[in-house]
Design a protein around this motif. Structure first.
Motif, PDB file in Angstrom:
ATOM      1  N   GLY A 143      97.832  37.514 -63.767  1.00 37.48           N
ATOM      2  CA  GLY A 143      97.848  37.211 -62.398  1.00 37.48           C
ATOM      3  C   GLY A 143      99.038  37.513 -61.531  1.00 37.48           C
ATOM      4  N   ARG A 144     100.083  37.798 -62.529  1.00 37.75           N
ATOM      5  CA  ARG A 144     101.416  38.229 -61.741  1.00 37.75           C
ATOM      6  C   ARG A 144     101.280  39.756 -61.639  1.00 37.75           C
ATOM      7  NH1 ARG A 144     105.313  33.992 -62.675  1.00 37.75           N
ATOM      8  NH2 ARG A 144     106.748  35.608 -61.603  1.00 37.75           N
ATOM      9  N   ILE A 145     102.533  40.166 -60.793  1.00 41.52           N
ATOM     10  CA  ILE A 145     102.191  41.412 -60.008  1.00 41.52           C
ATOM     11  C   ILE A 145     103.521  42.314 -60.952  1.00 41.52           C
ATOM     12  CG2 ILE A 145     102.525  42.901 -58.139  1.00 41.52           C
ATOM     13  CD1 ILE A 145     100.316  41.009 -58.104  1.00 41.52           C
ATOM     14  N   VAL A 172     107.763  41.413 -64.025  1.00 37.47           N
ATOM     15  CA  VAL A 172     107.036  41.126 -63.002  1.00 37.47           C
ATOM     16  C   VAL A 172     107.727  40.505 -61.854  1.00 37.47           C
ATOM     17  CG1 VAL A 172     104.617  40.654 -64.344  1.00 37.47           C
ATOM     18  CG2 VAL A 172     106.377  38.669 -63.708  1.00 37.47           C
ATOM     19  N   TYR A 173     107.148  40.739 -60.599  1.00 39.18           N
ATOM     20  CA  TYR A 173     107.909  40.029 -59.348  1.00 39.18           C
ATOM     21  C   TYR A 173     107.837  38.680 -59.560  1.00 39.18           C
ATOM     22  CZ  TYR A 173     107.998  44.838 -57.397  1.00 39.18           C
ATOM     23  OH  TYR A 173     108.194  45.983 -57.065  1.00 39.18           O
ATOM     24  N   GLY A 174     108.874  38.155 -59.110  1.00 38.82           N
ATOM     25  CA  GLY A 174     109.190  36.603 -59.054  1.00 38.82           C
ATOM     26  C   GLY A 174     108.115  36.097 -57.848  1.00 38.82           C
ATOM     27  N   GLY A 216     103.045  47.050 -58.949  1.00 39.51           N
ATOM     28  CA  GLY A 216     102.386  46.845 -58.041  1.00 39.51           C
ATOM     29  C   GLY A 216     100.914  46.050 -58.144  1.00 39.51           C
ATOM     30  N   ARG A 217     100.747  46.349 -59.531  1.00 37.41           N
ATOM     31  CA  ARG A 217      99.250  46.171 -59.842  1.00 37.41           C
ATOM     32  C   ARG A 217      99.263  44.770 -60.589  1.00 37.41           C
ATOM     33  NH1 ARG A 217      94.346  48.287 -62.559  1.00 37.41           N
ATOM     34  NH2 ARG A 217      93.507  46.152 -63.375  1.00 37.41           N
ATOM     35  N   ARG A 218      98.384  44.088 -60.102  1.00 40.56           N
ATOM     36  CA  ARG A 218      97.990  42.676 -60.608  1.00 40.56           C
ATOM     37  C   ARG A 218      97.649  42.542 -62.216  1.00 40.56           C
ATOM     38  NH1 ARG A 218      93.761  39.052 -60.591  1.00 40.56           N
ATOM     39  NH2 ARG A 218      94.379  36.940 -60.779  1.00 40.56           N
ATOM     40  N   LEU A 219      98.192  41.629 -62.829  1.00 44.95           N
ATOM     41  CA  LEU A 219      98.010  41.694 -64.477  1.00 44.95           C
ATOM     42  C   LEU A 219      96.689  41.027 -64.760  1.00 44.95           C
ATOM     43  CD1 LEU A 219     101.424  41.171 -65.933  1.00 44.95           C
ATOM     44  CD2 LEU A 219      99.844  43.218 -66.037  1.00 44.95           C
ATOM     45  N   ASP A 220      95.439  41.445 -64.532  1.00 51.23           N
ATOM     46  CA  ASP A 220      94.254  40.978 -64.804  1.00 51.23           C
ATOM     47  C   ASP A 220      93.982  41.583 -66.343  1.00 51.23           C
ATOM     48  OD1 ASP A 220      93.714  43.724 -65.029  1.00 51.23           O
ATOM     49  OD2 ASP A 220      92.197  43.763 -63.363  1.00 51.23           O
TER      50      ASP A 220
END
Lengths: 400, 400
Positions: free
Chosen positions: A31-33, A173-175, A152-156
């Motif tokens: 769910g992270r970016i 990933v971004y914080g 920038g992609r969401r980790l699905d």
């Protein structure tokens, strides 16, 4: 009066995606970016692979083969998935091969075992095969250098599997943005406590926290504050100094003497961005900047606060998290029932959309009512020009 | 050959929703499934409430009032939100009232302060108001005894806010099912380790774990096992004895000598439900029951495993969790591009659906390829009868 779209622009301008990034174990980053492009460092598969169990050989040598006139090969070895055949397949030779195993050098196709006599020292091939017929080439999935996932992609699930397939067990990933939620109001009591006469339970803070948590963002601070401007200003100041990027409050934004947000912003020396927008419910929403923190002060009415959150706060969280999951998806749907309202207000009703049809919630549409939100999955926009919702009309719905 | 729908029925029959429930703090229960009906124990609001700042009085006494001929009332007190006015409003009397405050006994409407002279000892009312005009009745949102949320409902933001508004700070939810994931294959190496020749990285286990975690379910056990039937049977037996309700494996389900699942199931004395279904990719999927545990053994091909998971494992998780979020949403969409295939197989392609239009992924549709899944949001069904996907045709898509 300020339109929602303009208010959103003003709010989004005040925030930027967190620069801070962190390296996380792959499975904890769901769910992270992604804060980096994922670029293939190897071909996938890293070798030509057999798609089935059979015999690896040179296709041209099977020309004309049939059950009556089989082509015959000397079996020089065997290779299973996970192994590596050290030699090279020469003319007249075949190598026994299993699904997923690397096709040995020299071979260019694999004969299905069902098209052979399953021979061990020599094998009879009953069917001709062209070169590369049963053959997954090296790099069939992707080639070295391919950008597989963009920053920038969401980790699905798919992104996680692709990263794992590249050999990555951790990812940058971004914080997460630092967000606080404050509900205000002397009449508001936290759930789990006794309810004195004249009081109601706090649902707003729970709505906001639960909505954020549903999308993977846990507010770092969440509290209730009574109707005391100095006290509220003190709390907000402290949160600004702690580095919160966004503070969302509820209540106290109207025009009465208990509407303490006006005084609170003054005490804070905050720069007001706007107060009141053209929306019902939730019109008296207010926004300001205090130090480097964006404050969005929502209506205290439970449904008003919900509409404010969905229409105004979500787009801010989209920027702060860099995640499209926060974007409110808008689509057209055909109304299946009627709802009367006065012209001249842009109103958002609770509704349920399914396959391009939308039903306005039959239950209570009052600003203070929450129960009818339970069965809704969208907000139904009734424009200023419309005197209500009329069956058969096409409207915009915003999916919750 | 067994159809997917029939396979799903067989699988769902083997499992039941977990009976175990647990009491959880409300905000930690986000996404969990309610194990009790939520029934209102109080009216909401628990008292008639003022929707605005003004004066509470008896509406009939304002009949004919205007700016020229105001109705005059003696102001006998003041009530703010969170307070309780102890007296009763008598004839000729008004009580100053703020938004959200309880309307005092005897009063039946609230005059907006803008329609008065804001008087402190006496107040002039410039406008007539009917009884209950500005007045939110007790129980406007809901009445005592109303079932607000049904057992089996997922705790989203609205449900959480409704529970909080009822005064609940904790909630009884179903326990999560106990699930294990095992990837098999001698060629499979966990990401983060060096990759020897002939090996590939494990993406299947990561796909399955990430997909479950996206929806709030963390597999209790997750591991890799090499191609050794005795070893795998030992691992599975241990998990069954631990009380796992579902074990999902990948790989080893085809017909080759390395397809160890057949032998594994024999060693376990498991009762086989089916092997092979009519689907491409992922046809060789297998299911069995071992002790009280359901085993679903997916294809080892990355995209085959993904299709197996979406079509077969999700419906099982829907039953086990009691949550509709696992349900694969099916809708019709119009194809925007072409894809050729042979007739006679029921195939699922990667695609991207938007507003009733669907594009079959231009990239690689091979069973072993994962990269094209990155930009997909649905599976596109190409039936047995179709010789591919043709632009303009309407097809079923299954949203991921």
């Amino acid at each position: 009066m300020l339109q929602i779209e303009e208010a959103v622009k003003q709010l989004q301008k005040q925030v930027t995606q967190k620069e801070h990034t962190e390296q996380m174990p792959l499975l904890e980053a769901a769910g992270r970016i992604l804060a980096e492009d994922a670029v293939a460092e190897k071909d996938q598969p890293p070798f030509p692979r057999s798609p089935l169990d059979g015999y690896a050989l040179r296709g041209e040598e099977t020309a004309g083969a049939s059950r009556e006139h089989p082509a015959i090969f000397r079996v020089t070895g065997k290779v299973c998935a996970g192994e590596w055949f050290p030699g090279r397949v020469q003319k007249g030779e075949a190598v026994r091969i299993m699904t997923g195993a690397p096709v040995p050098e020299g071979a260019d196709t694999v004969i299905r075992q069902e098209d052979t006599d399953y021979g061990e020292e020599t094998v009879q091939v009953f069917r001709a095969s062209a070169a590369f017929e049963n053959y997954c080439p090296q790099g069939e999935d992707y080639r070295t250098g391919t950008v597989l996932l963009k920053k920038g992609r969401r980790l699905d699930g798919a992104a996680t599997a692709i990263l794992a397939g590249m050999g990555r067990d951790s990812v940058r990933v971004y914080g997460l943005p630092r967000v606080a939620v404050i509900s205000t109001g002397d009449e508001v009591v936290p759930p789990g406590h006794p309810l004195e006469r004249g009081k109601i339970y706090d649902s707003n803070r729970y709505y906001l926290c639960a909505r954020m948590q549903e999308k993977g963002l846990r507010p770092e601070r969440s509290m209730h504050c009574r109707d005391n401007a100095a006290e509220l200003a003190g709390q907000i100041r402290e949160m600004c100094e702690e580095g919160m990027e966004l503070i969302v409050t509820t209540g106290g934004v109207s025009v009465g003497e208990k509407d303490i947000l006006h005084e609170t912003l003054e005490l804070l020396g905050a720069r007001r961005l706007f107060w009141r927008i053209d929306v019902k419910p939730g019109a008296p929403v207010m926004a300001a900047v205090c130090q480097n923190t964006l404050l969005i002060c929502l209506s205290g009415n439970p449904y008003g606060a919900a509409v404010n959150f969905e229409l105004l706060v979500r787009p801010v969280l989209e920027v702060l998290t860099g995640s499209r999951t926060w974007r409110l998806e808008k689509r057209q749907a055909v109304l299946q029932n009627d709802f009367r309202k006065k012209k001249g207000t842009r109103r958002f009703l609770r509704g349920r959309e399914e396959n391009g049809k939308v039903w306005v919630a039959a239950g209570n549409q009052a600003s203070g009512a929450l129960s009818s939100l339970a069965e809704s999955n969208c907000l139904v926009e009734i424009t200023k020009e419309m005197a209500g919702a009329t069956k058969g009309e096409t409207v915009w719905v915003y999916l919750l």
